[in-house]
Design an enzyme around this catalytic site. Structure first.
Site, PDB file in Angstrom:
ATOM      1  N   CYS A  64      77.316  -8.128 -33.749  1.00  0.00           N
ATOM      2  CA  CYS A  64      78.596  -8.490 -34.049  1.00  0.00           C
ATOM      3  C   CYS A  64      79.576  -7.612 -33.408  1.00  0.00           C
ATOM      4  CB  CYS A  64      78.771  -8.966 -35.433  1.00  0.00           C
ATOM      5  SG  CYS A  64      77.643 -10.273 -36.000  1.00  0.00           S
ATOM      6  N   THR A  65      79.189  -6.039 -33.820  1.00  0.00           N
ATOM      7  CA  THR A  65      80.129  -5.158 -33.437  1.00  0.00           C
ATOM      8  C   THR A  65      80.192  -5.162 -31.776  1.00  0.00           C
ATOM      9  OG1 THR A  65      79.580  -3.736 -35.397  1.00  0.00           O
ATOM     10  CG2 THR A  65      80.380  -2.753 -33.258  1.00  0.00           C
TER      11      THR A  65
END
Length: 325
Positions: free
Chosen positions: A45-46
């Site tokens: 997600c980062t």
């Protein structure tokens, strides 16, 4: 609400990273990327957030990330990772489910391109993060470029005369009429009227009203008599009968729809309107008669019409008919 072949975004309101309301209406009027990610501060997600941030200017700033994290968590995520995309909190995954990005309570990493009308034009379900933002950007630009070009059905449409006598199904004619009936009109009065002429007996009656130059129309399996009346539309200042404009607009939509469906729809002015009204018991103004059918019967045309049929499309220079002031 518009109806479309595309899926429409759900009507939602969520909180953003600042705790402010963000509504589905914020997506209207622009092309936007909406992506769903499972959890803030996790590696995938980062990376996804960083990739969309890096390309944000090329997306015109219109990228929205949605996760089940609360507002405090997404605010920290955005600050800590230097993200510039707008983040929204969907704690119950309701909006994710409405988009199709969640199943059995589990969020599925997914991305959607939404157009200015709230239509989902492309979707990716079960996304692999590596290279994904670049793939979305390529499709985002392709969709915008396509949408900004002149409609191909308008480019193809011409007043062709070489209509084959092959029958046209009633269902297809009904689709043409539905397109016309969606036209705008003054105060929504919908003043257009259509008489669909398709039996041999009634077509022959209509043939008797045509001018000599419209001989080719006698091959058409269907003809539409388009008419209106003063009382059906708005009567405006300067004695303007707006039903004429409204009905013309409806015909324009019908012609474009016909082209999309592979049909010729050729409106003419060469007929006896008084005789048409007498034969078919109509009142008001006969706006036009439209021949509808499939193209390809070029052998029936006289030399002049055959030349026109296969020649270049002729239009006056745009600057002669339109000015910017």
């Amino acid at each position: 609400m518009i109806q479309s072949r595309y899926k429409l975004i759900p009507q939602f309101t969520l909180k953003d990273e600042e705790g402010k309301d963000f509504s589905w209406t914020n997506l209207l009027g622009r092309y936007t990327v909406v992506y769903f990610y499972p959890k803030a501060n996790t590696p995938g997600c980062t990376l996804e957030g960083i990739d969309f941030t890096r390309l944000l200017d090329e997306f015109n700033g219109n990228v929205i990330g949605i996760s089940p994290d609360d507002c405090k968590a997404i605010a920290s995520f955005k600050s800590k990772k230097g993200l510039r995309v707008k983040l929204l909190s969907d704690p119950d995954k309701i909006v994710a489910e409405q988009f199709g990005a969640a199943k059995d309570g589990k969020l599925i990493r997914s991305t959607f391109i939404v157009d200015p009308w709230g239509r989902i034009r492309r979707e990716w379900i079960k996304v692999s993060v590596n290279g994904h933002a670049e793939e979305v950007l390529e499709e985002y630009k392709r969709i915008i470029e396509k949408d900004q070009t002149l409609n191909d059905d308008i480019l193809v449409r011409r007043a062709f005369r070489g209509i084959r006598p092959d029958p046209v199904e009633d269902e297809k004619i009904e689709t043409l009429l539905k397109a016309a009936h969606l036209a705008p009109s003054c105060m929504n009065k919908q003043p257009w009227r259509f008489l669909v002429v398709r039996t041999k007996e009634n077509l022959e009656k209509l043939h008797s009203t045509l001018s000599e130059g419209n001989y080719w129309m006698k091959q058409a399996p269907v003809m539409l008599i388009v008419y209106t009346d003063d009382e059906l539309g708005c009567q405006l200042s300067d004695r303007r009968n707006y039903s004429l404009f409204d009905t013309g607009t409806a015909v324009g939509l019908l012609l474009t729809q016909a082209t999309q469906m592979g049909l010729v729809a050729h409106p003419v002015a060469g007929y006896d309107p008084v005789k048409i009204k007498e034969i078919f018991g109509l009142n008001g103004i006969i706006i036009t008669v439209i021949a509808v059918g499939y193209w390809g019967n070029l052998d029936i045309l006289n030399e002049k019409h055959a030349t026109i049929e296969q020649g270049d499309r002729i239009r006056k220079p745009l600057e002669e008919v339109a000015k910017f002031i």
